[in-house]
Design an enzyme around this catalytic site. Structure first.
Site, PDB file in Angstrom:
ATOM      1  N   GLY A 261      70.947  -3.642 -42.213  1.00 49.99           N
ATOM      2  CA  GLY A 261      70.731  -2.291 -42.728  1.00 49.99           C
ATOM      3  C   GLY A 261      69.313  -1.797 -42.823  1.00 49.99           C
ATOM      4  N   GLU A 303      71.996  -9.879 -41.087  1.00 50.47           N
ATOM      5  CA  GLU A 303      72.686  -9.251 -39.953  1.00 50.47           C
ATOM      6  C   GLU A 303      72.018  -7.954 -39.514  1.00 50.47           C
ATOM      7  OE1 GLU A 303      76.371  -8.446 -41.919  1.00 50.47           O
ATOM      8  OE2 GLU A 303      77.085 -10.487 -41.720  1.00 50.47           O
ATOM      9  N   PRO A 304      70.793  -7.998 -39.034  1.00 49.78           N
ATOM     10  CA  PRO A 304      70.166  -6.749 -38.590  1.00 49.78           C
ATOM     11  C   PRO A 304      70.722  -6.269 -37.253  1.00 49.78           C
ATOM     12  CG  PRO A 304      68.697  -8.604 -38.204  1.00 49.78           C
ATOM     13  CD  PRO A 304      69.922  -9.166 -38.855  1.00 49.78           C
ATOM     14  N   GLY A 305      70.979  -4.991 -37.153  1.00 46.91           N
ATOM     15  CA  GLY A 305      71.416  -4.408 -35.883  1.00 46.91           C
ATOM     16  C   GLY A 305      70.388  -3.383 -35.419  1.00 46.91           C
ATOM     17  N   ARG A 306      70.382  -2.263 -36.112  1.00 49.60           N
ATOM     18  CA  ARG A 306      69.512  -1.142 -35.744  1.00 49.60           C
ATOM     19  C   ARG A 306      68.036  -1.564 -35.641  1.00 49.60           C
ATOM     20  NH1 ARG A 306      70.976   4.187 -37.008  1.00 49.60           N
ATOM     21  NH2 ARG A 306      72.487   3.313 -38.463  1.00 49.60           N
ATOM     22  N   ARG A 343      75.206  10.450 -32.464  1.00 50.77           N
ATOM     23  CA  ARG A 343      74.641  10.394 -33.814  1.00 50.77           C
ATOM     24  C   ARG A 343      74.254  11.769 -34.369  1.00 50.77           C
ATOM     25  NH1 ARG A 343      70.338   8.156 -34.801  1.00 50.77           N
ATOM     26  NH2 ARG A 343      70.882   7.459 -36.880  1.00 50.77           N
ATOM     27  N   TYR A 347      76.227  12.427 -37.633  1.00 55.25           N
ATOM     28  CA  TYR A 347      75.486  12.164 -38.867  1.00 55.25           C
ATOM     29  C   TYR A 347      74.362  13.156 -39.110  1.00 55.25           C
ATOM     30  CZ  TYR A 347      76.965   7.240 -37.902  1.00 55.25           C
ATOM     31  OH  TYR A 347      77.626   6.087 -37.624  1.00 55.25           O
ATOM     32  N   CYS A 374      81.113  20.141 -24.208  1.00 56.40           N
ATOM     33  CA  CYS A 374      81.712  21.416 -24.580  1.00 56.40           C
ATOM     34  C   CYS A 374      82.029  21.454 -26.075  1.00 56.40           C
ATOM     35  CB  CYS A 374      82.978  21.594 -23.742  1.00 56.40           C
ATOM     36  SG  CYS A 374      83.484  23.297 -23.688  1.00 56.40           S
ATOM     37  N   TYR A 403      73.359   2.257 -31.730  1.00 59.43           N
ATOM     38  CA  TYR A 403      74.461   3.186 -32.066  1.00 59.43           C
ATOM     39  C   TYR A 403      74.455   4.424 -31.179  1.00 59.43           C
ATOM     40  CZ  TYR A 403      74.574   0.043 -36.036  1.00 59.43           C
ATOM     41  OH  TYR A 403      74.630  -1.092 -36.816  1.00 59.43           O
TER      42      TYR A 403
HETATM   43  C1  LIG Z   1      78.814  -5.741 -41.966  1.00 53.51           C
HETATM   44  C2  LIG Z   1      77.631  -5.170 -41.270  1.00 53.51           C
HETATM   45  N1  LIG Z   1      76.580  -5.961 -41.052  1.00 53.51           N
HETATM   46  C3  LIG Z   1      75.473  -5.490 -40.405  1.00 53.51           C
HETATM   47  C4  LIG Z   1      75.406  -4.180 -39.972  1.00 53.51           C
HETATM   48  C5  LIG Z   1      74.181  -3.724 -39.257  1.00 53.51           C
HETATM   49  O1  LIG Z   1      73.526  -2.699 -39.896  1.00 53.51           O
HETATM   50  P1  LIG Z   1      72.172  -2.147 -39.276  1.00 53.51           P
HETATM   51  O2  LIG Z   1      72.452  -1.834 -37.863  1.00 53.51           O
HETATM   52  O3  LIG Z   1      71.864  -0.956 -40.069  1.00 53.51           O
HETATM   53  O4  LIG Z   1      71.163  -3.238 -39.422  1.00 53.51           O
HETATM   54  C6  LIG Z   1      76.479  -3.324 -40.200  1.00 53.51           C
HETATM   55  C7  LIG Z   1      76.415  -1.920 -39.760  1.00 53.51           C
HETATM   56  O5  LIG Z   1      77.218  -1.095 -39.996  1.00 53.51           O
HETATM   57  C8  LIG Z   1      77.627  -3.826 -40.869  1.00 53.51           C
HETATM   58  O6  LIG Z   1      78.692  -3.063 -41.096  1.00 53.51           O
END
Ligand SMILES: Cc1ncc(COP(=O)(O)O)c(C=O)c1O
Length: 453
Positions: A261, A303-306, A343, A347, A374, A403
Site C-alpha cells: 500500500g 506485499e508492495p505492488g504499486r 484509473r 478513481y 465511447c 493498475y
Molecule cells: C491484500 C493486498 N496486498 C497488497 C496489495 C498491494 O497494494 P499496493 O499496490 O498499493 O502496494 C493489495 C492491493 O490492493 C492488496 O489487496
C-alpha cells in the site's frame, strides 16, 4: 537531470523512471529512444524501465533487512501488473509473489516461480481455484472470511500435508487515496472484523481444522497509504489480537503481514511514500507490539505492488486530433484511454504528461487529454499544461506501471497495447500488441439454423 516541463524539476523527477534522460531534446528511457520505439511498435505503447524495478526491489530489501531483526519476505503484489516476464523478473530479484486468482497463479507457475513462494489472496475465490492452489502447493492462502475458511477446511480435511494459512483481519483502520482502494474498515468487503467476533471465531475454526496450519495474521488497509500512524496502529491491533488468541488457545503467531500500500507520486506536487521510513515504522511497530504483548518476533511478510512498479512504467500515445471548447479547456484526442488505463475514470486518478519530442519546451496551453473510448468519462488527464500539440505528436504519461494494463479491457473492440521492458539499450517484448484475431478467439458463429423469412 532536467525532466519534462514542470516548474519544480526536483519533484517532477520522481515521477519518471530512474533511467529517463533527454537526448537531442527527446525523451529516452534506459538509452532507448521513445519516438523510435513508438514508430516500431505503434501506440498506445507501454514501456517499463528495468532499472527502476530493480532499484525499488533493492530499496525494499535493503531497508527491511537492515531494520528488521527477524526473517522478512517481500512479496510483489502481482495485481499491479503481471505477465510471465514480470513474474520471472520479480523472482530473479528475490521477491515472492501475491496472486488473487487461479489465472495469476497459472502465470506464476508458467513463469517458473516456485509456488511455495506464492501467496493466494481473495475474498470471493471460487472453491475450484482454492483447490487448484492447494494442489499446486502455494506457500500460504490468506483467508478472507469464515465461509472461505470452511471451504478450505473441507478441501484439506483428508490431505496428508497441512496447508499453511494466514487470516486476513479487518482492523477497522482505513487509509488510501480513494474510497475504492481503502480496504481495512470493519465494514469493508475484505477481511475478518475484530469487533464482531469473526476474527476470533476464525482462529478457533482454523485451529480445529486438521488440514490447516494457522501460521499468522494479515491486514491490508488500503493503497496509496500516506499515514505511517495507520500502519503502526494496524500492526498493534494485529499483535494485540494475536496475544488474545494465545491466551485463549495457546496459539502462537509466527508470521505477520501488514500488506502493501505504500503511496507513489503521480503528480509533481505529490510526495511518494518513503521506503526507509516505512521499514522503520513497520519494524518499530512490530518490536513495540511484541514487547507490549509478550510475543516472539514473527516472520514479516510485506506485499508492495504499486510502489514496486508504478514509476517504472510510461504510457505512450499518439495525438489524433483536437477540439477547441469555447470558455473551457480544449481537448487533445489520443489513441488510447480507459481501455488501457481505467484509473482516471474509476478513481478520478490524476496524471501528468509530456511531449516525447519536446519534453522541456515551456507549456503554452492547458488541455484535457481525451481517451478514444465511447464514454464521456474517458478523460485520461483533466488538466495538463503542455506546449502546443498537434495530431501526430507523441504524448508520454509517467507513473503508468501499476493498475493500468492489469486492469485493461478490450472495450470498443480496441486491442490491448504491447508492453516492453527497457534495459540499458535493450528492448524485451513482454507482451505483444493484441490483435483483432485475439479479440475473436473465443467467439463462435451463431448456430441456430437459417432464420425463417
Ligand atoms: C491484500 C493486498 N496486498 C497488497 C496489495 C498491494 O497494494 P499496493 O499496490 O498499493 O502496494 C493489495 C492491493 O490492493 C492488496 O489487496
Amino acid at each position: 537531470m532536467n525532466l519534462p516541463g514542470e516548474r519544480n524539476l526536483m519533484t517532477a523527477t520522481q515521477l519518471w523512471p530512474i533511467s529517463t534522460s533527454i537526448q537531442d531534446g527527446r525523451l529516452q528511457i534506459a538509452d532507448c529512444d521513445l519516438a523510435a520505439l513508438a514508430a516500431q511498435y505503434g501506440t498506445p505503447l507501454y514501456v517499463l524501465d528495468a532499472d527502476t524495478i530493480r532499484t525499488m526491489a533493492a530499496r525494499y530489501t535493503a531497508a527491511l533487512h537492515h531494520t528488521y531483526a527477524g526473517i522478512v519476505h517481500i512479496h510483489y503484489a502481482s495485481k499491479a501488473l503481471l505477465n510471465i516476464g514480470i513474474a520471472q523478473l520479480m523472482h530473479r530479484l528475490g521477491l515472492g509473489l501475491d496472486v488473487v486468482s487461479g489465472g495469476e497463479l497459472a502465470i506464476a507457475q508458467r513463469a517458473g516461480v516456485p509456488l511455495a513462494q506464492v501467496h493466494l489472496h481473495g475474498n470471493g475465490t471460487p472453491p475450484a481455484e482454492l483447490a487448484q492452489a492447494i494442489e499446486l502447493g502455494v506457500g500460504r492462502i490468506i483467508v478472507d472470511n469464515l465461509d472461505q475458511l470452511a471451504t478450505l477446511a473441507w478441501l484439506t480435511a483428508r490431505r496428508v500435508s497441512r496447508q499453511a494459512i494466514m487470516l486476513r483481519i479487518a482492523p477497522d483502520i482505513a487509509d488510501g487515496a480513494h474510497a475504492h482502494i481503502r480496504t481495512g474498515a470493519a465494514a469493508a468487503k475484505f477481511g475478518l472484523p475484530l469487533d464482531d467476533g469473526s476474527a476470533a471465531e476464525a482462529v478457533r475454526q482454523a485451529l480445529a481444522a486438521p488440514g490447516l496450519e494457522l501460521v499468522g495474521l494479515h491486514a491490508h488497509i488500503g493503497s496509496q497509504l500516506r499515514s505511517y500512524e495507520a500502519i503502526q496502529e494496524t500492526i498493534n491491533r494485529l499483535l494485540r489480537f494475536a496475544a488474545e488468541q494465545r491466551a485463549a488457545h495457546g496459539w502462537t503467531l509466527s508470521e505477520l503481514s501488514p500488506g502493501g500500500g505504500l503511496a507513489v507520486a503521480y503528480m509533481p506536487n505529490e510526495q511518494a511514500g518513503d521506503i526507509d521510513t516505512y521499514a522503520v515504522t513497520v519494524t518499530n511497530a512490530v518490536r513495540a507490539g511484541c514487547e507490549r504483548y509478550g510475543l516472539p518476533q514473527p516472520r514479516l511478510v510485506i506485499e508492495p505492488g504499486r510502489s514496486m512498479i508504478a514509476r517504472a512504467g510510461v504510457a505512450l500515445y499518439t495525438v489524433t486530433g483536437r477540439k477547441a471548447v469555447p470558455g473551457g479547456l480544449d481537448y487533445l484526442h489520443i489513441d488510447g484511454g480507459m481501455g488501457d488505463n481505467s484509473r482516471p475514470a474509476m478513481y478520478n486518478a490524476q496524471y501528468t504528461a509530456a511531449l516525447v519530442a519536446r519534453p522541456l519546451d515551456p507549456p503554452t496551453t492547458t488541455v484535457q487529454i481525451a481517451g478514444r473510448y465511447c464514454e464521456s468519462g474517458d478523460i485520461l488527464i483533466r488538466d495538463v499544461a503542455l506546449p502546443g500539440a498537434a495530431p501526430g505528436d507523441l504524448l508520454a504519461v509517467p507513473v503508468a506501471g501499476a493498475y493500468t494494463l492489469s486492469m485493461s479491457s478490450t472495450y470498443n473492440g480496441v486491442p490491448r497495447p504491447p508492453l516492453l521492458l527497457l534495459d540499458s539499450g535493450h528492448v524485451h517484448v513482454l507482451q505483444r500488441r493484441e490483435t483483432v484475431d485475439d479479440l475473436v478467439l473465443r467467439d463462435l458463429p451463431l448456430n441456430m439454423g437459417a432464420a425463417s423469412s
